[in-house]
Design a protein around this motif. Structure first.
Motif, PDB file in Angstrom:
ATOM      1  N   ALA A 134       0.823  -1.210   0.000  1.00 51.05           N
ATOM      2  CA  ALA A 134       0.000   0.000   0.000  1.00 51.05           C
ATOM      3  C   ALA A 134       0.857   1.260   0.000  1.00 51.05           C
ATOM      4  N   ALA A 135       2.147   1.117   0.282  1.00 51.93           N
ATOM      5  CA  ALA A 135       3.046   2.270   0.298  1.00 51.93           C
ATOM      6  C   ALA A 135       3.692   2.523  -1.055  1.00 51.93           C
ATOM      7  N   ASP A 136       3.503   1.619  -2.007  1.00 49.21           N
ATOM      8  CA  ASP A 136       4.134   1.720  -3.319  1.00 49.21           C
ATOM      9  C   ASP A 136       3.150   2.294  -4.330  1.00 49.21           C
ATOM     10  N   SER A 137       3.331   3.550  -4.684  1.00 50.22           N
ATOM     11  CA  SER A 137       2.418   4.198  -5.624  1.00 50.22           C
ATOM     12  C   SER A 137       2.540   3.618  -7.030  1.00 50.22           C
ATOM     13  N   GLY A 138       3.638   2.919  -7.299  1.00 51.78           N
ATOM     14  CA  GLY A 138       3.792   2.272  -8.587  1.00 51.78           C
ATOM     15  C   GLY A 138       3.052   0.956  -8.680  1.00 51.78           C
TER      16      GLY A 138
END
Length: 209
Positions: A129-133
């Motif tokens: 959930a912390a990876d915008s990619g």
């Protein structure tokens, strides 16, 4: 004529090797996807509350948008001091899952200002959930990123997390077909070059004609 017979025998030998390889690969599920795929979500909230979670999914080649027909309902009891786990089974029917979305209901109504997600996975593949990619956040804002989790601030009434990419490996059938073909060719070369195997395959007699 002898050369033609030898070529024909080589072709037949390759087919005899390739067919079992492809059959075994198919039986091992290398060309298809599971009929059922499990999803897991582990999270905790800023307050204790039981909330509904709905997992939407898009099977490959069937649809461009999410709909209720392709969704699974679950519930999770969020705790402020410990993680809770929820999960379920997606009936994908042997098709690849193109995208997936986890919608959280009644976060605002339950007085939850932040939700911390440490695991969101489908068929063993995790999406941070912390990876915008890797994911799209809607009515959620990344507030803090920890080693194994992401703290998300609830900013609207329809919060969800959605995968940006395919859940399952794309074109698995094509890749598996190429790999099975390469394995068949390697086994074919070994059979042709090893004298004992060459004799067992009946190629030695062809060379002596």
């Amino acid at each position: 004529m002898t050369r033609n017979i030898s070529t024909l025998r080589l072709v037949i030998l390759f087919v005899y090797i390739a067919v079992p390889v492809y059959v075994l690969a198919w039986g091992a599920g290398l060309f298809t996807y599971p009929d059922y795929q499990a999803f897991f979500l582990r999270a905790k909230g800023s307050a204790d509350a039981e909330i509904p979670v709905r997992i939407y999914y898009r099977p490959d080649g069937q649809m461009r948008q999410f709909d209720s027909e392709h969704s699974v309902s679950a519930r999770i009891f969020l705790h402020a001091d410990d993680y809770s786990l929820t999960g379920g089974t997606i009936k994908s029917g042997g098709k690849a899952i193109r995208r997936a979305r986890a919608e959280f209901g009644k976060l605002k109504e339950s007085g939850i200002d932040t939700i911390e997600i440490t695991d969101f996975s489908i068929n063993g593949r995790g999406f941070s959930a912390a990876d915008s990619g890797a994911v799209i956040l809607h009515d959620l804002e990344l507030s803090d990123s920890k080693k194994d989790s992401a703290v998300l601030k609830v900013t609207g009434s329809n919060p969800y997390i959605e995968t940006r990419h395919s859940v399952n490996f794309p074109r698995k059938d094509l890749v598996s077909g190429v790999c099975a073909g390469l394995l068949s060719f390697i086994l074919f070369l070994i059979t042709v070059r090893v004298p004992v195997l060459r004799r067992l395959a009946g190629l030695e007699s062809a060379r002596k004609q």
